[in-house]
Structure formats: structure tokens, C-alpha cells
Enzyme design. Structure first.
Site, PDB file in Angstrom:
ATOM      1  N   ASP A 174       2.242   4.216   4.121  1.00 11.04           N
ATOM      2  CA  ASP A 174       2.465   3.591   2.810  1.00 11.04           C
ATOM      3  C   ASP A 174       1.248   3.725   1.876  1.00 11.04           C
ATOM      4  O   ASP A 174       0.833   2.752   1.246  1.00 11.04           O
ATOM      5  CB  ASP A 174       2.785   2.095   2.960  1.00 11.04           C
ATOM      6  N   GLU A 183      13.541   1.631  -0.171  1.00  7.58           N
ATOM      7  CA  GLU A 183      12.320   0.838  -0.353  1.00  7.58           C
ATOM      8  C   GLU A 183      11.274   1.714  -1.043  1.00  7.58           C
ATOM      9  O   GLU A 183      11.565   2.818  -1.499  1.00  7.58           O
ATOM     10  CB  GLU A 183      11.794   0.366   1.009  1.00  7.58           C
TER      11      GLU A 183
END
Length: 316
Positions: free
Chosen positions: A24, A194
């Protein structure tokens, strides 16, 4: 560590960029350096800190250990995820997801910490989450904070297949109503899972997100183009996905601009070939190009990474 390294850092950055399992990644440019802030990829109960990495040229990276950690977030107990960084009001803001809440009775959600340096230490600014409820079906994780050309900050966030946007107060420590009085606007595009990200280029808003499952080979990145930060965000297509000759599970990205006029880099995580564990994720970088019509070209994942790109002294 079993992943395949790239070429010598004297030639190119190599992919992955640095040792360790990190996911991420949020890229930023602060104080004439490139920065990457990733999630520490481990079991949820072990995700109680974040490291950062900085570079002057995208090739040689310096580690800054534990720029934020549990000791400075009283309500964190697990799953410190997906930071988003902003420099404003003469300080640095680190937004984060924490605790992986499953319902509105649990403590957790999106928090914000501040520091005087991009290397931290970042300390919780509120003593509680900024967003702590599941609204429009969006789990409060994976926030990205975007500054529009008029100076207004918006946050895009959400897991579980739903994405909301909110309007930030000038101090970036609270959210305020939109002009129509609403607080949360759902802006979920087709196939969204997401990891939202917003980029503005030549007056167009490029809204990007991750599709598929984060622990699966089909994790990928898609995008849309809009004339407004509010959308609508009509899906154009994928720009990053697995390459069975390089890696699988490529997703949850960010984009940074290099020193050149139209020089862009995508920073993302991927799962090295032969790795099957969900948390075996490594942070990588590759060039990202636009075509003559303003569409993003599919990204080619490499082991080489990128060539040196020193920042100009006047670039921020």
C-alpha cells in the site's frame, strides 16, 4: 526473503525497491526528496508501526524506521494500514486506517497524526478516529487526501467495494459539509474494491482504485477520467495487473510526479513469483505514461525499476 531483486542500484532502482515486506505505498515529494510510506505487511496484530523511505533520485533509498507507532496512537491495537501524507499548515499530516473495524460498535477507522518532519515522529492529533463509522457500506480504510487547484482538500476512502468522499476543514483535522449539506458522498466506480487515488493532469481528474482481492493474484489497478472531483467516475480500464513472467497481485498504488514536465511514476506492491502467502508483498516502482489523447497506457512491470531522476531544487 525469496523475492527476485532487480539490477544493481547503481544502474537502476531495481524492483522491489527495498528489503522487507511492504504494501500500500504512498508516494510524496517533501523537502526536495521523494518519500514512500508503506504498510508494514504482516499479521494484523503485528501491524503496529510504519517505516518510511526517502530518496533524492528514486534509485537509492534511505530507511526511516517507525515514523509512526502504537505508542503515539492510544486507540490502535492492530492493522495500521495504508498511510496518506500531506504537507500543509507548516506541518506534515499522516492519515491512516486502524483496527480493521467490522461494525460501528468497534473502535477504529481513519485517524490522523502530525509531525514537524516528514520523517516523524508522527503523533495522533485527535486521540480518536477522524472517521469511525461504516457509511454507505464503505469500511473506513484506505484514505487518500487530494488537494484541488483551488486549495480545497478532499478525502476519498473506503473498502468493501464502496468509496466515499468527504470535504476536509482547513486544519485537516475534521470534515465539513459539502455545499448541499451532505457529509459523505458515495462515488464508487464500477469494479471498485479499495485503494482510491486521485491525480489531476491538464484539467482532468484521474480517479484510480484497486480491483480484485488484496491476497489474490488478480489484484489490479483501474482508472477513470472526469471533469470534476465529484465524478461521475466512469471506468476506462485496467492499467496495472499481474504479469506471470514478473509478479502477481499488483495493486494498491500511488503516483508521483518526477522533475520532468510530464514525468510520472507509479508506486505499488506486488507478490513475487513463487510467493503464495497473502502478506508476501513488496513495494515496486515503474514509469507511467499518458498517450496523446490523455489516456493512461498500461504499465509494464519490470525487475529493473526506474533510472535515476534527481529532483530539481525548485520542485516541490
Amino acid at each position: 526473503m525469496k523475492y527476485q531483486a532487480g539490477l544493481s542500484p547503481k544502474e537502476t532502482s531495481g524492483n522491489p525497491l527495498f528489503e522487507g515486506w511492504y504494501a500500500d505505498p504512498e508516494g510524496a515529494v517533501f523537502e526536495n526528496r521523494y518519500w514512500i510510506y508503506p504498510t508494514y505487511s504482516a499479521r494484523y496484530e503485528e501491524q503496529l508501526f510504519m517505516d518510511a523511505f526517502s530518496s533524492t533520485d528514486l534509485v537509492h533509498w534511505e530507511k526511516h524506521p517507525r515514523v509512526i507507532e502504537k505508542e503515539n496512537i492510544s486507540w490502535l491495537w492492530r492493522a495500521l494500514w495504508a498511510p496518506a501524507l500531506i504537507h500543509a499548515n507548516d506541518k506534515y499530516y499522516l492519515f491512516f486506517g486502524a483496527n480493521d473495524i467490522q461494525n460501528n460498535n468497534e473502535v477504529g477507522g481513519i485517524g490522523v497524526a502530525t509531525a514537524d518532519s516528514p520523517a516523524g515522529p508522527f503523533k495522533d492529533a485527535l486521540g480518536k478516529p477522524l472517521i469511525d463509522k461504516i457509511v454507505h457500506g464503505a469500511q473506513p480504510i484506505d484514505q487518500f487526501v487530494f488537494k484541488d487547484d483551488d486549495g480545497q482538500y478532499y478525502m476519498y476512502y473506503g473498502g468493501w467495494g464502496h468509496c466515499n468522499m468527504v470535504k476536509m476543514a482547513p486544519d485537516l483535522l475534521s470534515i465539513v459539509p459539502f455545499d448541499d449539506g451532505t457529509i459523505y458522498k458515495e462515488v464508487t466506480p464500477e469494479n471498485y474494491t479499495e485503494g482510491p487515488f486521485m491525480l489531476k493532469r491538464n484539467g482532468k481528474y484521474y480517479f484510480m482504485w484497486s480491483e480484485g482481492g488484496w491476497g489474490l493474484p488478480n489484484y489490479s489497478v483501474a482508472y477513470s477520467i472526469s471533469d470534476s472531483p465529484f465524478g461521475p467516475f466512469k471506468r476506462v480500464g485496467k492499467i496495472l495487473q499481474q504479469d506471470l513472467s514478473v509478479a502477481t497481485g499488483a495493486g494498491h498504488h500511488s503516483v508521483i510526479k518526477g522533475a520532468g514536465e510530464d514525468e510520472w511514476y507509479i508506486i505499488y506492491h506486488r507478490r513475487p513469483l513463487g510467493e503464495t502467502a497473502a502478506n508476501s508483498r513488496a513495494t515496486c516502482i515503474d514509469r507511467m505514461y499518458f498517450d496523446e489523447n490523455g489516456y493512461i497506457k498500461p504499465v509494464k512491470m519490470t525487475f529493473e525499476g526506474v533510472s535515476p531522476s534527481p529532483l530539481l531544487n525548485t520542485y516541490e
